[in-house]
Design an enzyme around this catalytic site. Sequence first.
Site, short mmCIF file in Angstrom:
data_model
loop_
_atom_site.label_atom_id
_atom_site.label_comp_id
_atom_site.label_asym_id
_atom_site.label_seq_id
_atom_site.Cartn_x
_atom_site.Cartn_y
_atom_site.Cartn_z
N GLY B 13 0.79 -1.29 0.03
CA GLY B 13 -0.10 -0.11 -0.16
C GLY B 13 0.80 1.38 0.15
N VAL B 14 1.58 1.38 0.78
CA VAL B 14 2.31 2.78 1.06
C VAL B 14 3.38 2.91 -0.10
CG1 VAL B 14 3.95 4.11 2.53
CG2 VAL B 14 2.25 2.74 3.64
N LEU B 170 2.01 13.16 9.70
CA LEU B 170 2.28 14.21 10.53
C LEU B 170 3.53 14.47 10.84
CD1 LEU B 170 -0.53 13.27 13.31
CD2 LEU B 170 -0.67 14.88 11.77
N GLY B 221 -12.78 -1.33 8.11
CA GLY B 221 -11.19 -1.56 7.61
C GLY B 221 -10.43 -0.59 8.46
N GLU B 224 -6.42 -4.00 11.67
CA GLU B 224 -5.64 -4.91 10.97
C GLU B 224 -6.78 -6.18 10.71
OE1 GLU B 224 -2.62 -4.83 9.78
OE2 GLU B 224 -2.55 -2.81 10.32
N ASP B 235 1.90 -2.23 18.19
CA ASP B 235 2.28 -1.10 17.18
C ASP B 235 2.56 0.03 17.95
OD1 ASP B 235 2.45 -0.55 14.28
OD2 ASP B 235 0.76 0.89 14.96
N LYS B 239 6.27 2.66 18.22
CA LYS B 239 6.27 3.92 17.84
C LYS B 239 6.71 4.83 19.39
CE LYS B 239 2.31 3.87 14.72
NZ LYS B 239 0.91 4.13 14.61
#
Lengths: 377, 377
Positions: B13-14, B170, B221, B224, B235, B239
């Site tokens: 995707g990215v 961001l 959606g 995950e 996750d 970060k």
Amino acid sequence: MKNIPLILMGCGGVGRHLLQHIVSCRLLHAKLGVHLRVVGVSDSKSLVLTSDVIKAELNDNFLSEVCRVKSDGSSLSKLNDLGDCKVFSNSESRTKILDIASVLGKSTGLALVDCSASSETTGVLTQVVDLGCCVVLANKKPLTSTLEDYDKLVSYPRRIRHESTVGAGLPVISSLNRIISSGDPIHRIIGSLSGTLGYVMSEVEDGKPLSQVVKTAKSLGYTEPDPRDDLGGMDVARKALILARLLGRRISLDSIKIESLYPKEMEPGVMSVQDFMENGLVKLDNNIQERVKKASLNGNVLRYVCVIDGSRCEVGLQELPKNSALGRLRGSDNVLEIYSRCYNEQPLVIQGAGAGNDTTAAGVLADILDLQDLFPL
Amino acid sequence: MKNIPLILMGCGGVGRHLLQHIVSCRLLHAKLGVHLRVVGVSDSKSLVLTSDVIKAELNDNFLSEVCRVKSDGSSLSKLNDLGDCKVFSNSESRTKILDIASVLGKSTGLALVDCSASSETTGVLTQVVDLGCCVVLANKKPLTSTLEDYDKLVSYPRRIRHESTVGAGLPVISSLNRIISSGDPIHRIIGSLSGTLGYVMSEVEDGKPLSQVVKTAKSLGYTEPDPRDDLGGMDVARKALILARLLGRRISLDSIKIESLYPKEMEPGVMSVQDFMENGLVKLDNNIQERVKKASLNGNVLRYVCVIDGSRCEVGLQELPKNSALGRLRGSDNVLEIYSRCYNEQPLVIQGAGAGNDTTAAGVLADILDLQDLFPL
């Protein structure tokens, strides 16, 4: 170790804090592999240069002395007989700076750092850019001059930084530049960019009369000595212009619609500060109070904002939803809402202290460090 | 025109969105004097390289074809017979990339862009740094590996960018780096860095049962495929670790206190996704609802946050004042509050969409452009 030679123009509040930060960050910057070599400092009357601009620097003791002299309200010319430096008068300083820029600009690089509040620096800044120098600005005036001057200043976009011209140290310009370079088109910016007017409007919202709020703000040191410098909106308009030009708008100060919070008959040329504070302000109370009430009836609050939306660029009072970042704003924080393809329904919001010499100087210092890749090792 | 050669690792995707952005920004980047020359792209199975890595590139038609193939869920190996390229298997790709890095790293420069979600890229990334290459990451894994790997990756701090590892596009990392380089010590960071958990907690606050909220989020959606990947907090912990290490903390993932929203007996090894969704989740409703109520009685709201405060680094549910940026958070926005000397009483707040392939890819692209001064003309 990477060496960044710099000349600081303007040693008032922000400039003085910058010198203090530079001195106190020596160890940190050494760890980052960078040394800031202060070659010269100037105020409105004098330019002080190290005796050997190619290799030497005004050392940390000297810089501390500069800070002491300036916080006493004295002139740099006082430093004449102190250490290894030369003092030049205002009339010589422009030529002197251009000489140094010619020598250093394309060899070691040179950063001109403008922490003054003067429009007189514009001439020399536009010239040094062509000599290979970098420019860092806290001063809004050069960027809000004519489009011709603006184009010259930004002709090498990587060599100019001006974070502290909008929102003090808040990462506004750097964030906008990131969004722009990623091809994410910004279609709307709305912000409260005056800590003073932010404070005033949130106090007025609580039902206090404008006149009383402005008097309190003045006594707390939140306003300029003449509060009309804040209430007139010109400072916010300059920030709006800087943002609009960053987005590619080809406009000037005179095409921005500016709403002043006081009428023409109370302008500085007509009324003294004292008269305005004692007799003028109170006449404005009713009108503002009515507008606050009207906004409240609509479920909104009144904020003094800058709006850039398509070709529209204006500065003044707006009714905004209570439940938005701007509507919730209290006190003297600045807030910017950015709308783009990526930040469409909900904006990207940047909020925090948007004034103060310490914070503004920190923004300037971050800008200087961010230029480091342009300087040879 | 400045030429930035790059290899993209990860075309999901990215990565796919990044290629689309690169192609659609050609004109904009030409105006900025930059050309992004895509030398190679890889997925988990193959590496596709232009036939002449010194001078040529995978052209825009080819890149569009890569996007088409990947959005169909196919492998890059499909591109074997298309145009001027060579396809290598996964087992050859590491050696191939290191070969190119050796050739280009110190001459023209080379950026390795990791948009994968794999820990397998860590090895090659730590090696190319020493060969003079730049690294841009959306992938959190390499930065949350051992301290030894981390130190290697950041050994040339100006050559690594990883904005999109925290808060998608961001401006979090770039802003923190600015604050750090200005010598403004950050003493506290608190943030809601999972759009999914942000959404879940604000829905639960409205009185909806956790099980229902998670089911809705999954169907929209927002989660995950296995929602436990969000609810477990790993996750967010990654970060938090990236932020903590940026602030200089010498810690690893296993020293972060992580609160999971589900108990051990519902872990993936023990319970299937279907079983968890149908029978597990509902058992968690009461406990969460009670904590939400308790927070509410204290005038607070419950948020799933990361907190870095002094040596403390933890991730989990916290009661926070309703009237703070985090407390007011609704929906899937991310919010970060940064406290430092300059942002002491009121934090610097950055808020906005913190997920989405488009936004994440835009952050990666801004990072690449921000490296341009390290590449020769």
